[in-house]
Design an enzyme around this catalytic site. Structure first.
Site, PDB file in Angstrom:
ATOM      1  N   GLY A  92       0.821  -1.205   0.000  1.00 59.64           N
ATOM      2  CA  GLY A  92       0.000   0.000   0.000  1.00 59.64           C
ATOM      3  C   GLY A  92       0.852   1.251   0.000  1.00 59.64           C
ATOM      4  N   CYS A  93       0.213   2.374  -0.319  1.00 57.20           N
ATOM      5  CA  CYS A  93       0.945   3.625  -0.468  1.00 57.20           C
ATOM      6  C   CYS A  93       1.435   4.136   0.878  1.00 57.20           C
ATOM      7  CB  CYS A  93       0.067   4.660  -1.151  1.00 57.20           C
ATOM      8  SG  CYS A  93      -1.581   4.858  -0.450  1.00 57.20           S
ATOM      9  N   TYR A  94       0.521   4.215   1.853  1.00 63.87           N
ATOM     10  CA  TYR A  94       0.934   4.640   3.191  1.00 63.87           C
ATOM     11  C   TYR A  94       1.981   3.676   3.750  1.00 63.87           C
ATOM     12  CZ  TYR A  94      -2.893   8.030   3.983  1.00 63.87           C
ATOM     13  OH  TYR A  94      -3.735   9.110   3.959  1.00 63.87           O
ATOM     14  N   THR A  95       1.764   2.402   3.475  1.00 62.15           N
ATOM     15  CA  THR A  95       2.620   1.366   4.013  1.00 62.15           C
ATOM     16  C   THR A  95       4.042   1.489   3.496  1.00 62.15           C
ATOM     17  OG1 THR A  95       0.648   0.055   3.608  1.00 62.15           O
ATOM     18  CG2 THR A  95       2.527  -1.076   4.511  1.00 62.15           C
TER      19      THR A  95
END
Lengths: 346, 346, 346, 346
Positions: free
Chosen positions: B149-152
């Site tokens: 994921g992007c935040y991840t």
């Protein structure tokens, strides 16, 4: 490899040019000029370039640069290129000037609109107006190219087939243009602060903007008559993009198809001009980051006018991209070399 | 040429992926999947692709696609990839899943946080978590990659060396993250309208965002203990970009140089991770459009904490760019192939 | 009518103050001070005031102003108010200082964080910290009020009940704050240009921002111990608004209702503080233009932390609105007089 | 107290109206109509109204509402007001319709441009076109007022003195207008998502926008001839504001002073119209949040045209503010009652 130098590499157009040249397979940048930041790491000013550019900013010694470079780009305020250029420089390096110094053939018009004395009018004659789609063959042979303005490129390309083919009454032309804020440059001025630009739109340079005579001159060449028109730029709260909405009275009743044929005649084979499908109109978001100009038009039978609309990225086709396109032509490269960026959305 | 298909090509991440694959010298896109727009011209949905993509949208028949493609990208809502995938597909094509379906190894954690029954848990074990800088060798051998994921991606890469080297108390980690609005997707929802997002900032998914367990699991692998942390995402009125501001208590007094050495140990040779010079902190504008992650940190001696900050483009390193990076590894290509975009500023 | 003078009326906070005073039924503005624009029409600088303000900008002669005004607002850079104030001025007019000069009781802390010598430390003792909801009774009797900073107001009010009631471990407090760009002032600086701020987010003043000791001091008074915390401000591409996301470890397990009761205890009767319904979190759009602070919190049982969030308009409750609120208290007016603006959305 | 009801109170215009009525000293809102949110707390939809409005959303039963209210505002999609209104309602309550239903006197023109059958053409005759500055006396006596459109108000007021005084050739009029995104409404549509609008500008409704016949009709009344003109709206990435840039050929050579006198003749006494000083042009930021229209013009001697520019806030003078101004006139109140908002900048 073509050795390139940039005078004015820390303005928005200069930095965009640096980015394109960095990705260009046939070019090596040898000089990042920036009078304001001499001696500083280029990538400390434009941190997007961190680890991609390992060079310090240089001054604007164009003579020294000419000895090192095959091509010089001047992305500087009006007057600078004209004050520095000379035969020796032009004998050593090709020059693409992104300022207005060599765009206007009538030096009095230049001096009136820009309020400057032109320091090297002797080169105006040989300078080629670098609107590649119109002057391609002349650009190929040029040693000095005047890279067109951002509003100008958009306005001229939007109207050119209409004027060239005599479809419109040139005395009726009105261009209402809108630009992103990068067009205002990177100078520290209150009117360009975030809070002043954001959440607002304004017209400026009303009936007095310097791109007006440039548009008039080029459209005049297209139709063979003097063109006098209205051009009104507006500042839009976005980083990039120019949209030109142009109005003109049609000389006679014509169909969409007939006018479309005129556009196809001039642009049908052009890679960087996209004539959109009927009913689809340009929006700046669809060209952002690319060298494309999107164009379409609508005929308003009620008023007998045509509304032609063009969109481009002011830093690309309106500045750096077109400069690279000109350079490619001047050096005999494929015109789109290094200009493959797909528009970035969103 | 590698033949690639995209399921979900009309979401923002899918379209970004289409753009990257279009510019990739070793790839040919054979399938633009989009359940919502089946039969429509792809370039009528994403008009930036006009004249660059000449294809109609296809449905999400993954079996048929597997017969045509060497690699399938699924840029779809959670649950879809897990519901479609099977041995036959995996036997024919490699799969890079941009959804969360195969990111979390503990299926109960997945089902709890996502509120979904996992339809093919049998593949969770073999799926490789595609954070290239951490799991490069495993990615090279994988046939199913779970693209992070992007935040991840931003959060893990910002904290990884600190956690891996045992410099911080993992129970003290707090990640305050900020994202551009493209992360919310292209669905027509009131909260994502221009006037709702513009001129505002908000936190959301407080203590409940689905990227939390993914970050915890990966950091847990790094340090060998269970990690439980706070993660708070915020919506920022901009198109792209994620900034993660991470806080953690240092286990002992350390200097900037000592911590820097830990970051250099893991990232010193990484092309897509840029450790900024001391005193320079990440800003999303400097990575926009590129696959870079910019990282730096500051030690606060007053509180004994370290503040580590990372920035990336959520659609690139946070989605499509990383997917291409994974594909490159899976097919034995140079890792940066097709990912040469210089960050675009402004 | 209360006669009011503004020193620094052409900064964003000063102009917002001018707007509020103009709409205040008990106030007449007699002095629009602005060193930069002396002699120019105020409404030529702030054209929103065209036909509403008919006055020219004055210099910052505080002594002369004190002879004409009942109250003086100083919305000026740090150090100016301290350098101009004296017994004669304070004998004639009440003073509300929007700068930091009298906010911090320990002059060494002020001098360290601001890098300035304090020119009139003799008034620090009597100056009242003008956070009306906390120090209301003292403000009523004050002749010199130190109007709190924007980040500070938001941070303190968000955390105050937690700290005052001993619910959290004060050594665990981390405040991650986000501000609109008007907080950066109207100075012509490159980092505040539209194209530099737009489409980006960054942290700044990491572990070194000047509002840190102000927050620490005030929260210290609330709990009776020394507070040392992390405060990280971020710049958001929007004009107005501050969002503070605060993290702290709970001392014991508590329910939402128990913590809510603490907030109600201190804010239940406060007009300008809105405790949102459970599950609804502050967003800056809902307070824009108003003097409200919106607050709510969530308990994360997984980590044992509370996440408390506050939102306000930095130019209103964070500056001009609070200054008017203080003035109302000092002059015995109803506290909300002239502050009736409903938040403007969108 | 005047009892007021709003049908369509959860659209942007309806909510702005609710805000103005809430601050109006002579009005009490008794009905927050919203078909989509019947039964929900109004302040849960518009959270800026939290603690200021304590009411649930009602349906659009106009008959029931007429029994309770003295005035009904319909801020609804085209066609709804015309389908609900009847003699009984008009016998009980005055109606201000913010939709287009009663703006155009020629029902065939309405039906053609709007593609709707008009359900109560019998009221078109008596409906007064509520452009207060032009039709003030008629509004005072009206029981049904057609509140003008946002683009229309800006366009007409910008051009009215020129047309009324016969200074321009009406067949030459071109209006190029730019609007903030709140004008597109609060419907959940992909083209209005943040990422679709932000960083872009586009024209829409080219030669076909529904405000065109409304502008033509009203300007036609001013000059006594049929007016056919070009009107092109554009979508700007900002929340509020309309800028109209109007072009027309002057019938004879006139000075700035002569034209200024014409504007002064009609607007010199108007509170809500601000004729800016010579050389200063409207920008939407200076009117945001207020009921003002800022106007100025420039004569271009080179082309013989005048460029007249107007700016207003589309939700205020372009919708809710003007509706309140009309209500004030209809009920014999001072025209500016409740409309004292100073433009909010930044």
């Amino acid at each position: 490899m073509i050795k390139a130098g940039i005078i004015g590499s820390t303005g928005y157009a200069g930095a965009e040019l640096a980015g394109f040249l960095l990705g260009h397979p046939e070019v090596q940048v040898v000089w990042y000029g920036s009078r304001s930041y001499v001696g500083e790491e280029y990538s400390s000013i434009y941190k997007n370039m961190f680890r991609m550019v390992d060079a310090k900013c240089m001054d604007d010694n164009m003579e020294e640069l000419a000895a090192e470079a095959d091509v010089i780009f001047t992305a500087t305020p009006q007057g600078l290129c004209a004050s520095l250029i000379n035969d020796e420089i032009l004998g050593k390096a090709k020059v693409v000037d992104l300022s207005a110094d060599f765009r206007i053939k009538d030096v009095r018009v230049y001096e009136t609109w820009y309020g400057l004395e032109h320091k090297s009018p002797q080169y105006i004659g040989e300078a080629v107006y670098g609107l590649c789609e119109i002057n391609r063959e002349d650009v190929k042979k040029a040693r000095l190219v005047a890279n067109p303005g951002c509003y100008t490129t958009c306005s001229i390309l939007t109207l050119y087939p209409l004027v060239k083919e005599g479809l419109v009454d040139v005395s009726s032309i009105i261009i209402d243009a809108k630009s992103g804020t990068s067009g205002a440059g990177r100078g520290a001025k209150v009117p360009n602060l975030f809070c002043e630009v954001n959440e607002s739109i304004k017209a400026y340079g009303i009936a007095s903007h310097r791109h007006t005579p440039e548009i008039e001159e080029q459209l005049g060449y297209a139709c063979g008559e003097t063109v006098v028109l209205n051009f009104t730029p507006h500042l839009v709260p976005m980083n990039r993009g120019i949209l030109a909405t142009a109005y003109a009275s049609l000389k006679k009743q014509v169909s969409y198809g007939e006018v479309r044929a005129a556009y196809e005649k001039y642009y049908g084979e052009e890679f960087f001009i996209r004539l959109l499908p009927e009913g689809v109109y340009p929006e700046t978001r669809w060209v952002e980051g690319s060298n494309f100009v999107d164009i379409n038009f609508k005929i308003d039978e009620r008023t007998g006018r045509i509304i032609a609309i063009g969109a481009l990225d002011n830093l690309v086709k309106g500045a750096a991209g077109q400069a690279v396109q000109n350079m490619n032509l001047m050096f005999g490269l494929a015109e789109a070399t290094g200009l493959g960026r797909i528009p970035m959305f969103p």
